[in-house]
Write a protein that holds these residues in place. Structure first.
Motif, PDB file in Angstrom:
ATOM      1  N   ARG A  31      -5.457  -8.445  65.993  1.00 32.75           N
ATOM      2  CA  ARG A  31      -5.420  -9.473  64.949  1.00 32.75           C
ATOM      3  C   ARG A  31      -5.459  -8.860  63.553  1.00 32.75           C
ATOM      4  N   ARG A  32      -6.022  -7.678  63.430  1.00 34.46           N
ATOM      5  CA  ARG A  32      -6.277  -7.110  62.110  1.00 34.46           C
ATOM      6  C   ARG A  32      -5.388  -5.922  61.756  1.00 34.46           C
ATOM      7  N   ILE A  33      -4.789  -5.303  62.751  1.00 40.57           N
ATOM      8  CA  ILE A  33      -4.075  -4.048  62.521  1.00 40.57           C
ATOM      9  C   ILE A  33      -2.600  -4.207  62.858  1.00 40.57           C
ATOM     10  N   GLU A  34      -1.749  -3.894  61.886  1.00 44.96           N
ATOM     11  CA  GLU A  34      -0.302  -3.986  62.113  1.00 44.96           C
ATOM     12  C   GLU A  34       0.221  -2.785  62.884  1.00 44.96           C
ATOM     13  N   SER A  35      -0.277  -1.596  62.554  1.00 41.61           N
ATOM     14  CA  SER A  35       0.185  -0.394  63.244  1.00 41.61           C
ATOM     15  C   SER A  35      -0.955   0.610  63.341  1.00 41.61           C
ATOM     16  N   VAL A  36      -0.868   1.493  64.347  1.00 41.27           N
ATOM     17  CA  VAL A  36      -1.881   2.515  64.562  1.00 41.27           C
ATOM     18  C   VAL A  36      -1.178   3.799  64.972  1.00 41.27           C
ATOM     19  N   GLU A  37      -1.660   4.916  64.435  1.00 40.41           N
ATOM     20  CA  GLU A  37      -1.096   6.220  64.784  1.00 40.41           C
ATOM     21  C   GLU A  37      -2.191   7.270  64.732  1.00 40.41           C
ATOM     22  N   LEU A  38      -1.912   8.416  65.306  1.00 43.36           N
ATOM     23  CA  LEU A  38      -2.870   9.513  65.256  1.00 43.36           C
ATOM     24  C   LEU A  38      -2.974  10.053  63.839  1.00 43.36           C
ATOM     25  N   ASP A  39      -4.164  10.429  63.465  1.00 47.53           N
ATOM     26  CA  ASP A  39      -4.436  10.990  62.142  1.00 47.53           C
ATOM     27  C   ASP A  39      -4.947  12.425  62.290  1.00 47.53           C
ATOM     28  N   GLY A  40      -4.277  13.173  63.133  1.00 46.82           N
ATOM     29  CA  GLY A  40      -4.697  14.526  63.461  1.00 46.82           C
ATOM     30  C   GLY A  40      -4.694  14.712  64.960  1.00 46.82           C
ATOM     31  N   ALA A  41      -5.009  15.919  65.390  1.00 43.41           N
ATOM     32  CA  ALA A  41      -4.967  16.236  66.813  1.00 43.41           C
ATOM     33  C   ALA A  41      -6.205  15.700  67.523  1.00 43.41           C
ATOM     34  N   PRO A  42      -6.039  14.911  68.579  1.00 52.08           N
ATOM     35  CA  PRO A  42      -7.201  14.473  69.351  1.00 52.08           C
ATOM     36  C   PRO A  42      -7.807  15.647  70.118  1.00 52.08           C
ATOM     37  N   VAL A  43      -9.079  15.525  70.441  1.00 52.81           N
ATOM     38  CA  VAL A  43      -9.802  16.615  71.107  1.00 52.81           C
ATOM     39  C   VAL A  43     -10.332  16.112  72.443  1.00 52.81           C
ATOM     40  N   ARG A  44     -10.068  16.874  73.498  1.00 54.38           N
ATOM     41  CA  ARG A  44     -10.536  16.515  74.823  1.00 54.38           C
ATOM     42  C   ARG A  44     -12.025  16.824  75.000  1.00 54.38           C
ATOM     43  N   HIS A  45     -12.645  16.029  75.833  1.00 50.38           N
ATOM     44  CA  HIS A  45     -13.988  16.316  76.336  1.00 50.38           C
ATOM     45  C   HIS A  45     -13.829  16.650  77.806  1.00 50.38           C
ATOM     46  N   HIS A  46     -14.243  17.849  78.222  1.00 41.43           N
ATOM     47  CA  HIS A  46     -14.053  18.273  79.603  1.00 41.43           C
ATOM     48  C   HIS A  46     -15.195  17.800  80.488  1.00 41.43           C
ATOM     49  N   ASN A  47     -14.821  17.314  81.662  1.00 39.08           N
ATOM     50  CA  ASN A  47     -15.773  16.883  82.671  1.00 39.08           C
ATOM     51  C   ASN A  47     -15.120  17.134  84.026  1.00 39.08           C
ATOM     52  N   ASN A  48     -15.908  17.507  85.019  1.00 42.05           N
ATOM     53  CA  ASN A  48     -15.351  17.833  86.332  1.00 42.05           C
ATOM     54  C   ASN A  48     -14.662  16.655  87.014  1.00 42.05           C
ATOM     55  N   THR A  49     -15.029  15.450  86.633  1.00 45.86           N
ATOM     56  CA  THR A  49     -14.474  14.261  87.285  1.00 45.86           C
ATOM     57  C   THR A  49     -13.706  13.366  86.322  1.00 45.86           C
ATOM     58  N   LEU A  50     -14.139  13.302  85.085  1.00 45.88           N
ATOM     59  CA  LEU A  50     -13.598  12.340  84.127  1.00 45.88           C
ATOM     60  C   LEU A  50     -12.546  12.966  83.226  1.00 45.88           C
ATOM     61  N   ARG A  51     -11.553  12.167  82.855  1.00 48.11           N
ATOM     62  CA  ARG A  51     -10.570  12.534  81.838  1.00 48.11           C
ATOM     63  C   ARG A  51     -10.997  11.811  80.567  1.00 48.11           C
ATOM     64  N   ALA A  52     -11.390  12.569  79.565  1.00 50.04           N
ATOM     65  CA  ALA A  52     -12.068  11.958  78.427  1.00 50.04           C
ATOM     66  C   ALA A  52     -11.584  12.550  77.116  1.00 50.04           C
ATOM     67  N   TRP A  53     -11.793  11.788  76.059  1.00 47.47           N
ATOM     68  CA  TRP A  53     -11.547  12.254  74.692  1.00 47.47           C
ATOM     69  C   TRP A  53     -12.871  12.403  73.961  1.00 47.47           C
ATOM     70  N   GLU A  54     -13.040  13.527  73.303  1.00 50.14           N
ATOM     71  CA  GLU A  54     -14.173  13.728  72.402  1.00 50.14           C
ATOM     72  C   GLU A  54     -13.893  13.070  71.060  1.00 50.14           C
ATOM     73  N   SER A  55     -12.621  13.150  70.631  1.00 47.11           N
ATOM     74  CA  SER A  55     -12.243  12.625  69.322  1.00 47.11           C
ATOM     75  C   SER A  55     -10.805  12.129  69.372  1.00 47.11           C
ATOM     76  N   VAL A  56     -10.579  10.938  68.836  1.00 53.71           N
ATOM     77  CA  VAL A  56      -9.222  10.392  68.690  1.00 53.71           C
ATOM     78  C   VAL A  56      -9.092   9.885  67.253  1.00 53.71           C
ATOM     79  N   PRO A  57      -8.728  10.781  66.312  1.00 54.50           N
ATOM     80  CA  PRO A  57      -8.606  10.355  64.914  1.00 54.50           C
ATOM     81  C   PRO A  57      -7.416   9.407  64.735  1.00 54.50           C
ATOM     82  N   LEU A  58      -7.675   8.278  64.107  1.00 59.88           N
ATOM     83  CA  LEU A  58      -6.653   7.245  63.953  1.00 59.88           C
ATOM     84  C   LEU A  58      -6.455   6.895  62.487  1.00 59.88           C
ATOM     85  N   ARG A  59      -5.224   6.491  62.174  1.00 59.09           N
ATOM     86  CA  ARG A  59      -4.884   5.910  60.884  1.00 59.09           C
ATOM     87  C   ARG A  59      -4.181   4.608  61.142  1.00 59.09           C
TER      88      ARG A  59
END
Length: 401
Positions: A368-396
């Motif tokens: 409702r509030r955002i017309e467009s979204v894109e990455l604002d830099g390189a996202p960073v993975r968080h490693h886990n033996n079972t989970l696929r995760a992001w530590e950081s997802v910078p957005l603009r």
């Protein structure tokens, strides 16, 4: 090198290696292409990565049991690091009563009751984030912030100490893998975090209304034993936060890298639930789980001996071209409902509809509030033996007018 006891392709890749955790897709493709079943000598386990065999393994609880642990450790020969889960690490008949109780507690009536409040909570959080600016970390300010706010409220947890939930869950999911550096990293805090979580599961600590209180009420009615109640509450706190956090990060990253799909959601906010399930299929926040054979089991043309661990690659199945057209595409025109990201069969995630509601209200508030979204830099993975995760997802983002 360990060799399989029955002929099948041997894959030397380590699914728990840091490079593979960073980018598991090449290994997943190798496993699928190798055949219906492969053997991983590094851990003396059989692996299934094609959709057909993963789904079959997930639904065959009689011959591929969870009670021996859904991680690499075999509970028949190794002592678990904590008391096994009554849902995830149990089979019928021991699994049945806890599952019935939790299915009712997290059922449609509960979700209808929560929806209005969670819509308001999502609107408030999104307004707060956007008031600070149009550049922010989606993983930190949305994906973690929202579930850590609304889900513990719904369970009835005190506010103090909620920051312990993510590191506790992170260690629990790491512990499903080998005893590697990721497990060692969390080891120093295991007792502290386990003691804190155990304390939150007590009737006296939980609010008088909420999922936790309803579980204890089920014990009062005799639906479960009193000693089972805290373990069922613990299951909520272990599996109900991290997985949702990482799934919401997955859908935010998917939209930031697929602007055409964000435009589709803006045009039709009713696609919010489809978007969540498609992101779970595409990214698979829960990558793997193990089962243990109770007898000799045939998967494909391979005979797996009794008492052997089988590693199910849920993420590989969710991108199997034998099941999905253009599986590497994030596409809201797809029907993702057959994905195995929440498991399948008797042990399928009992809280999946709660996670869907959390994501739906948050995505709807954003759309409702955002017309467009894109990455604002390189996202960073968080490693886990079972989970696929992001530590950081910078957005603009660009705000809607």
């Amino acid at each position: 090198m360990t060799t399989p006891t029955t002929p099948c392709p041997v894959i030397v890749g380590d699914p728990f290696d840091g490079a593979v955790l960073e980018d598991p897709l090449p290994l997943h493709a190798e496993l699928r292409d190798a055949g219906p079943v492969a053997f991983l000598p590094e851990y003396d386990v059989y692996a299934v990565a094609r959709y057909e065999q993963v789904r079959a393994a997930l639904t065959d609880w009689q011959r591929l049991q969870s009670a021996a642990g859904v991680g690499l450790a075999n509970f028949h020969t190794e002592k678990p690091w904590r008391r096994p889960s009554l849902l995830l690490e149990a089979d019928p008949p021991h699994h049945d009563a806890p599952r019935r109780v939790l299915s009712k507690v997290l059922g449609p009536r509960a979700l209808r009751r929560l929806r209005e409040q969670w819509v308001a909570d999502a609107d408030e959080l999104v307004d707060q984030v956007l008031a600070r600016g149009t550049r922010f970390d989606g993983a930190v300010e949305l994906s973690r912030a929202f579930p850590l706010r609304v889900f513990p409220d719904a369970v009835g947890l005190p506010v103090a100490g909620r920051e312990n939930l993510l590191p506790y869950g992170d260690h629990a999911f790491n512990a499903f893998g080998p005893n590697n550096a990721l497990v060692a990293k969390g080891a120093p805090r295991v007792k502290e975090l386990s003691d804190w979580v155990g304390e939150q599961c007590r009737r006296e600590v939980l609010a008088s209304e909420g999922f936790g209180a309803e579980i204890w009420a089920a014990a009062d009615r005799g639906d479960i034993l009193p000693e089972q109640a805290p373990l069922i509450v613990r299951s909520l706190l272990t599996a109900g936060v991290d997985t949702t956090v990482h799934a919401i990060s997955a859908v935010l990253h998917a939209f930031a890298t697929h602007p055409d799909q964000w435009a589709r959601l803006r045009d039709d906010p009713g696609l919010a639930r489809v978007a969540f399930d498609e992101a779970v299929r595409w990214e698979s926040p829960v990558q793997t789980f193990f089962r243990t054979t109770t007898t000799q089991v045939a998967l494909g043309d391979v005979q797996i001996p009794q008492g052997h661990k089988v590693l199910m690659f849920l993420a590989a199945a969710n991108r199997d071209p034998r099941r999905w057209d253009d599986p590497d595409d994030f596409d809201l025109s797809r029907d993702p409902s057959g994905h195995v990201g929440f498991g399948m069969g008797l042990h399928q995630c009992v809280g999946q509809h709660v996670a869907r509601l959390e994501s739906e209200v948050l995505l709807t508030a954003l759309a409702r509030r955002i017309e467009s979204v894109e990455l604002d830099g390189a996202p960073v993975r968080h490693h886990n033996n079972t989970l696929r995760a992001w530590e950081s997802v910078p957005l603009r983002v660009r705000l809607a007018h």
